[in-house]
Design an enzyme around this catalytic site. Sequence first.
Site, PDB file in Angstrom:
ATOM      1  N   HIS A   1     -11.652   6.708  32.545  1.00 23.93           N
ATOM      2  CA  HIS A   1     -11.934   5.495  31.759  1.00 23.93           C
ATOM      3  C   HIS A   1     -12.841   4.593  32.575  1.00 23.93           C
ATOM      4  CE1 HIS A   1     -10.104   2.042  29.079  1.00 23.93           C
ATOM      5  NE2 HIS A   1     -11.387   1.850  29.349  1.00 23.93           N
TER       6      HIS A   1
ATOM      7  N   HIS B   1     -16.667   2.710  31.837  1.00 24.85           N
ATOM      8  CA  HIS B   1     -17.850   2.474  30.987  1.00 24.85           C
ATOM      9  C   HIS B   1     -19.034   2.426  31.940  1.00 24.85           C
ATOM     10  CE1 HIS B   1     -15.322   1.312  27.512  1.00 24.85           C
ATOM     11  NE2 HIS B   1     -14.473   0.986  28.475  1.00 24.85           N
TER      12      HIS B   1
ATOM     13  N   HIS C   1     -10.043   3.353  22.475  1.00 16.52           N
ATOM     14  CA  HIS C   1      -9.357   2.191  23.032  1.00 16.52           C
ATOM     15  C   HIS C   1      -8.364   1.713  21.971  1.00 16.52           C
ATOM     16  CE1 HIS C   1     -12.511   2.225  25.976  1.00 16.52           C
ATOM     17  NE2 HIS C   1     -12.189   1.053  26.497  1.00 16.52           N
TER      18      HIS C   1
ATOM     19  N   GLU D   1      -4.969  -2.505  23.866  1.00 20.39           N
ATOM     20  CA  GLU D   1      -5.384  -3.335  25.011  1.00 20.39           C
ATOM     21  C   GLU D   1      -5.080  -4.782  24.609  1.00 20.39           C
ATOM     22  OE1 GLU D   1      -9.635  -3.481  25.649  1.00 20.39           O
ATOM     23  OE2 GLU D   1      -9.460  -4.310  27.685  1.00 20.39           O
TER      24      GLU D   1
ATOM     25  N   ASP E   1     -12.363   1.068  34.475  1.00 20.31           N
ATOM     26  CA  ASP E   1     -12.879   0.427  33.255  1.00 20.31           C
ATOM     27  C   ASP E   1     -14.327  -0.037  33.430  1.00 20.31           C
ATOM     28  OD1 ASP E   1     -12.611  -0.206  30.584  1.00 20.31           O
ATOM     29  OD2 ASP E   1     -11.347  -1.961  30.872  1.00 20.31           O
TER      30      ASP E   1
HETATM   31  N1  HPA Z   1     -12.355  -2.750  26.160  1.00 20.91           N
HETATM   32  C1  HPA Z   1     -13.107  -2.573  25.072  1.00 20.91           C
HETATM   33  N2  HPA Z   1     -14.402  -2.330  25.124  1.00 20.91           N
HETATM   34  C2  HPA Z   1     -14.984  -2.235  26.311  1.00 20.91           C
HETATM   35  C3  HPA Z   1     -14.267  -2.390  27.476  1.00 20.91           C
HETATM   36  C4  HPA Z   1     -12.877  -2.657  27.397  1.00 20.91           C
HETATM   37  O1  HPA Z   1     -12.144  -2.820  28.396  1.00 20.91           O
HETATM   38  N3  HPA Z   1     -15.149  -2.245  28.496  1.00 20.91           N
HETATM   39  C5  HPA Z   1     -16.343  -1.978  27.958  1.00 20.91           C
HETATM   40  N4  HPA Z   1     -16.262  -1.978  26.635  1.00 20.91           N
HETATM   41 ZN    ZN Z   2     -12.526   0.400  28.484  1.00 21.12          ZN
END
Ligand code: HPA
Ligand code: ZN
Length: 349
Positions: free
Chosen positions: A26, A28, A206, A209, A287
């Site tokens: 995970h 990005h 996702h 969160e 992340d």
């Molecule tokens: N959450 C949702 N979208 C995202 C994130 C995240 O932590 N990081 C980059 N895009």
């Molecule tokens: Zn993410």
Amino acid sequence: MPIDFARIPRDALPALLRSAPKAELHIHIEGSLEPELIFQLAQRNGVALAYPGVEALRAAYAFTDLQSFLDIYYAGASVLIHEQDFFDMAWAYLERAAADGIVHAELFFDPQTHTARGIEMGTVIRGLHQACERAQQQLGVSASLILCFLRHLSEEDALATLEAALPFRQLFVGVGLDSSERGHPPEKFAHVFARARAQGLHCVAHAGEEGPPAYIEGALDVLQVQRIDHGVRSLESPALVARLAAARVPLTVCPLSNVKLCVFKTLAEHNLPALLNAGLCVTVNSDDPAYFGGYLNTNLLATFEALPQLGVREAYQLLRNSFEASFVPPAQRDRWIDALDTAFRAAAV
Ligand code: HPA
Ligand code: ZN
């Protein structure tokens, strides 16, 4: 021979966590753009930024929630124009990954952030893919790509994005769903995920969160995802926890991200120990490491420092889960788990 965890002292953990082989699932890739590289690319490409310099940009990294981060994250990505830029960004991450003992990484990328600015899909994917290829050759790091749809945009836009990416189908292994979670439930993307599954692509999303447990259920039932990214709010639903545990659905948890985006007030209050105790297949991930205070090893070390109830057994389990949850062939996965076992056995006294 089983690993004798009782013979590995807890104070051996920092060194062991740093050096042990591990996977990151995970990350990005646009979230690995360090301010220094943002300014370098801005200058190279003649892109104007709203901040006078690196320090001012870093000072703006005080987030209150997911959206406050996303606004600045998309602005940072605006410096990426040419194939070389995408290569440079991914290569910088992969070099840091190798230094962290990461032997396999599955990189999220957000093509709509770039195609909306007139960048060709091929420019994005080819640049990232070339960095993945070179990482295998020069760093011994295996890396693959997962194309994420931006959930604040329409499903129509996601479908057009998938179509534009299909000429490069062999260069990515799956699709994901990211960006603003609240108000954008997984059900909105039922058709595009069905189309991705029909192409044999792995599916992740996702969920949980900032969104409720129902979004995790929607991702499982409607999008038929194989992993949940974050998923920390699953603990609010005992029935969902039982389901995730029984099906061994991995949760790719990102501790420092959760604190930076105010999902938890402090690392000491993170529910990662409770998720593990519930029998869930949890992994630790970075992340958006350039924005959230650190790469994978920093996440691991900070987590074990803040949560003394986590011991050597949990460290092993988290790293082992990173391989079990990955999209790699079983023979390769088992070789990495053997190497992980060897590293833990060598730490016994
Ligand atoms: N959450 C949702 N979208 C995202 C994130 C995240 O932590 N990081 C980059 N895009
Ligand atoms: Zn993410």
